[in-house]
Design a protein around this motif. Structure first.
Motif, short mmCIF file in Angstrom:
data_model
loop_
_atom_site.label_atom_id
_atom_site.label_comp_id
_atom_site.label_asym_id
_atom_site.label_seq_id
_atom_site.Cartn_x
_atom_site.Cartn_y
_atom_site.Cartn_z
N GLU A 299 0.83 -1.20 0.00
CA GLU A 299 0.00 0.00 0.00
C GLU A 299 0.87 1.26 0.00
OE1 GLU A 299 -3.71 0.69 2.46
OE2 GLU A 299 -2.22 1.76 3.64
N ALA A 300 0.57 2.15 -0.93
CA ALA A 300 1.22 3.46 -0.96
C ALA A 300 0.15 4.53 -0.78
CB ALA A 300 1.96 3.67 -2.27
N LEU A 301 0.36 5.40 0.19
CA LEU A 301 -0.65 6.37 0.61
C LEU A 301 -0.33 7.77 0.08
CD1 LEU A 301 -0.89 5.23 4.30
CD2 LEU A 301 -2.88 5.46 2.84
N ALA A 302 -1.36 8.44 -0.42
CA ALA A 302 -1.28 9.85 -0.77
C ALA A 302 -2.04 10.64 0.29
CB ALA A 302 -1.88 10.10 -2.15
N PHE A 303 -1.38 11.63 0.85
CA PHE A 303 -1.97 12.36 1.96
C PHE A 303 -2.93 13.44 1.49
CE2 PHE A 303 0.15 10.23 5.14
CZ PHE A 303 -0.05 10.81 6.38
N LYS A 304 -4.19 13.34 1.93
CA LYS A 304 -5.19 14.40 1.94
C LYS A 304 -5.67 14.93 0.59
CE LYS A 304 -3.56 16.10 6.43
NZ LYS A 304 -3.20 17.28 7.24
N PHE A 353 1.55 18.78 -3.04
CA PHE A 353 0.88 18.54 -1.76
C PHE A 353 1.52 17.30 -1.13
CE2 PHE A 353 -2.13 21.29 -3.92
CZ PHE A 353 -2.55 22.12 -2.90
N SER A 354 0.93 16.14 -1.34
CA SER A 354 1.51 14.90 -0.80
C SER A 354 2.69 14.46 -1.65
CB SER A 354 0.44 13.81 -0.78
OG SER A 354 0.95 12.59 -0.31
N ASP A 355 3.67 13.82 -1.01
CA ASP A 355 4.84 13.28 -1.71
C ASP A 355 4.66 11.79 -1.96
OD1 ASP A 355 7.31 13.16 -2.90
OD2 ASP A 355 8.47 13.31 -1.06
N ALA A 393 -2.92 12.40 -9.66
CA ALA A 393 -2.66 11.32 -10.62
C ALA A 393 -1.17 11.08 -10.79
CB ALA A 393 -3.32 11.65 -11.96
N LEU A 394 -0.37 12.15 -10.83
CA LEU A 394 1.08 11.99 -10.90
C LEU A 394 1.61 11.24 -9.68
CD1 LEU A 394 1.99 15.58 -12.17
CD2 LEU A 394 2.22 13.46 -13.49
N LEU A 395 1.00 11.50 -8.54
CA LEU A 395 1.39 10.83 -7.31
C LEU A 395 1.10 9.34 -7.40
CD1 LEU A 395 2.47 11.19 -4.46
CD2 LEU A 395 0.19 11.88 -3.75
N VAL A 396 -0.06 8.96 -7.98
CA VAL A 396 -0.36 7.54 -8.18
C VAL A 396 0.69 6.90 -9.08
CG1 VAL A 396 -2.02 5.91 -9.15
CG2 VAL A 396 -2.83 7.83 -7.79
N ARG A 397 1.10 7.61 -10.11
CA ARG A 397 2.17 7.10 -11.00
C ARG A 397 3.43 6.81 -10.18
NH1 ARG A 397 5.05 8.57 -15.90
NH2 ARG A 397 7.10 7.62 -15.63
N GLY A 398 3.80 7.74 -9.29
CA GLY A 398 4.97 7.51 -8.45
C GLY A 398 4.82 6.30 -7.56
N HIS A 399 3.62 6.11 -7.02
CA HIS A 399 3.38 4.97 -6.14
C HIS A 399 3.41 3.65 -6.89
CE1 HIS A 399 1.41 7.63 -2.85
NE2 HIS A 399 2.71 7.53 -2.70
N MET A 400 2.91 3.65 -8.11
CA MET A 400 2.94 2.43 -8.90
C MET A 400 4.39 2.02 -9.19
SD MET A 400 0.90 1.73 -12.45
CE MET A 400 -0.66 2.08 -11.67
N GLU A 401 5.22 2.99 -9.50
CA GLU A 401 6.63 2.69 -9.76
C GLU A 401 7.33 2.21 -8.48
OE1 GLU A 401 8.57 5.97 -11.60
OE2 GLU A 401 7.58 5.65 -13.54
N LEU A 402 6.98 2.81 -7.37
CA LEU A 402 7.57 2.43 -6.10
C LEU A 402 7.27 0.97 -5.76
CD1 LEU A 402 9.02 3.42 -3.48
CD2 LEU A 402 6.77 4.06 -2.62
N VAL A 403 6.01 0.57 -5.92
CA VAL A 403 5.64 -0.81 -5.63
C VAL A 403 6.27 -1.77 -6.64
CG1 VAL A 403 3.69 -2.41 -5.46
CG2 VAL A 403 3.54 -0.15 -4.42
N ARG A 404 6.40 -1.34 -7.87
CA ARG A 404 7.08 -2.18 -8.86
C ARG A 404 8.53 -2.43 -8.46
NH1 ARG A 404 10.48 -0.89 -12.51
NH2 ARG A 404 9.92 1.32 -12.45
#
Length: 530
Positions: A299-304, A353-355, A393-404
């Motif tokens: 799980e990768a969380l985006a804050f707020k 906003f969120s990192d 949406a850019l943040l979700v892209r970052g999280h997808m790469e992180l989990v990969r």
């Protein structure tokens, strides 16, 4: 024969709701009340949970949902509950609430610092076993109560989570389940139950942990007091639910390994299912028990993001709010109609906003808009609004790469659910940024549907969770990426990561105020823990 219904009660970050479903998954009613968790001025970063007022709001939602559906309470076959994760409730031996905090309570700086000084490697060891760090887990908060409110700590007999709190209010029974229990950081991921040795190593009592039951287990019937408070029928089965994201995954059919989903609400979560409880060697990504036995989730969380949207609406969208009061239209829909006219990339403007998540060293820059010009035709409130949508949406892209990077796996499509998925514009932007199909379920309240599926499974309406999913989950629409927009976002993504890093450095230097910082990072190690 009277038709039967399933009820889900959801204690979210920004609101509580009660949702009734037909057994085929069709939503019959939903009543929601917004709530807030106030900071105690004595304790910066605190988020107190008002269990008296909030239970009243929950009861209003339950009664309202039954009334709105036009049914009798005895037609409800079973009830289950879900909630924001991480928030905890402490009870005395009589079962009375004596202390509670909401999910991103950050008052425990001193206690995190104490833990780090005691053993700098302990957090990583706990993460490898539990999938959690000090950032959101219960350990620093329990230490805070021990240090700052010793009289409360001494009276504490049981620790619970908010979905279990709802069940306790309905039935008088306290049982925790693995999906939310694992977010405490005091669970062994692989065995899916408490690990008392973690608490003991941190100087916490190990005699306050309630029994564990898997999601979908019938806990107890609604008792007399629960029936009096809520209007539910005494004797209605109450079934163990789970954490909001895990049940959101159930409610969208993401119940097998290698499936992925994004849930957009007050917070956004990227969930990737795995067949093991293995954790990330670099401790960057959270790992939880899924609500399905034998499955876990990165799980990768985006804050707020949802709270940012509420802030933007209330601060800058008075014309849309006024029109909404007159016509009944959703102010976000009115904003979307104008923001859709803004080209992908917002003329080069972006916001921070969120990192991207770094669980072991988690902090966020000061909220920032940058790259705009003094041109009111291009850079008006609709451009700023769209930039918020694109940022998430850019943040979700970052999280997808992180989990990969952590798992070696990447999904080929994304399930998108939660309140944000109601926006066709946001859904399309997400598809364009990721460059892959985005599937939106017909029932937007996916978390509530997941709770209803577990309620139906516990009540014997469905023979398995899988059967519950097959009978209830349907799709509204699949968004296909616009590859021209995707290329714009590919370029923007790299720039955004660099801009965010620069903004984070300003916050680290104390020149700007961060959006949020995990407990202990500023006071114990200003430059981070790794």
């Amino acid at each position: 024969m009277e038709e039967k219904y399933l009820m889900a009660i959801d204690a979210g970050t920004g609101s509580v709701r009660a949702v009734l479903f037909h057994t085929d998954g069709t939503q019959a009613s939903c009543v929601q009340q917004e709530w807030e968790h106030k900071e105690d001025p004595r304790y910066p970063g605190s988020m107190d949970f008002d269990w008296v007022q909030n239970w009243k709001l929950a009861c209003e939602c339950i009664r309202g949902a039954v009334r709105e559906a036009g049914i009798l309470p005895e037609q409800i076959a079973a009830v289950s509950t879900t909630c924001m994760r991480e928030g905890i409730v402490l009870y005395d031996k009589e079962g009375n609430e004596i202390w509670a905090c909401a999910n991103v309570d950050a008052r425990s700086d001193d206690e995190v610092g104490k833990l780090i000084r005691m053993d700098p490697e302990l957090e990583k060891e706990i993460y490898r076993k539990s999938g959690q760090t000090y950032a959101l887990g219960a350990l620093p908060r329990l230490l805070w109560v021990k240090d700052k409110m010793p009289q409360i700590y001494e009276k504490t007999a049981v620790l619970g989570m908010f979905n279990d709190w709802l069940i306790r209010k309905l039935t008088g029974r306290e049982v925790i389940e693995p999906s939310n229990g694992s977010t405490t950081g005091i669970f062994d991921l692989k065995s899916r139950t408490w690990d008392a040795s973690i608490a003991e190593r941190c100087g916490i009592r190990s005699d306050i942990f309630p029994p564990v039951a898997e999601c979908g287990t019938v806990i107890a019937p609604v008792n007399g007091k629960g029936a009096e408070d809520t209007g539910l029928k005494e004797g209605t089965p109450v079934v163990a639910g789970g954490g909001d994201c895990q049940l959101g995954a159930v409610g969208t059919g993401a119940i097998r390994p290698d499936q992925a989903a994004v849930f957009g609400g007050s917070f956004w979560q990227y969930e990737f299912n795995t067949a093991s409880g293995a954790t990330d060697p670099d401790c960057r990504v959270r790992v939880n028990c899924h609500a399905v036995p034998g499955v876990w989730q990165y799980e990768a969380l985006a804050f707020k993001p949802g709270l940012v949207m509420r802030w933007f609406r209330d601060a800058f969208c008075q014309p849309e709010l006024e029109k909404s009061r007159i016509t009944g239209e959703d102010p976000y829909d009115l904003m979307n109609q104008e923001a859709e006219k803004i080209p992908a990339g917002c003329y080069g403007m972006m916001c921070a906003f969120s990192d991207v998540m770094n669980f072991i060293n988690w902090r966020h820059a000061s909220p920032t808009f940058t790259g705009f010009e003094l041109d009111p035709e291009k850079f008006n409130r609709y451009t700023f609004y769209r930039a918020v949508l694109e940022n998430t949406a850019l943040l979700v892209r970052g999280h997808m790469e992180l989990v990969r990077e952590a798992t070696g796996n990447m999904p080929s499509e994304i399930i998108f659910a939660g309140g944000a998925s109601k926006s066709p514009l946001w859904s399309q932007i997400l598809s364009d940024v990721l460059g892959m199909p985005v599937k939106v379920p017909a029932v937007r309240e996916a978390t509530a549907l997941g709770a209803a599926i577990l309620a139906g499974y516990g009540a014997g309406i469905y023979e398995s969770i899988e059967e519950g999913v097959e009978k209830t989950v349907r799709w509204d629409r699949t968004y296909e990426p616009d590859m021209e927009a995707h290329r714009v976002y590919e370029d923007l993504y790299g720039v955004w990561r660099k801009v965010y890093a620069a903004q984070l450095e300003l916050a680290d230097q104390g020149l700007t105020k961060p959006l949020w910082t995990a407990p202990g990072l500023q006071t114990a190690f200003p430059a981070g823990r790794c």
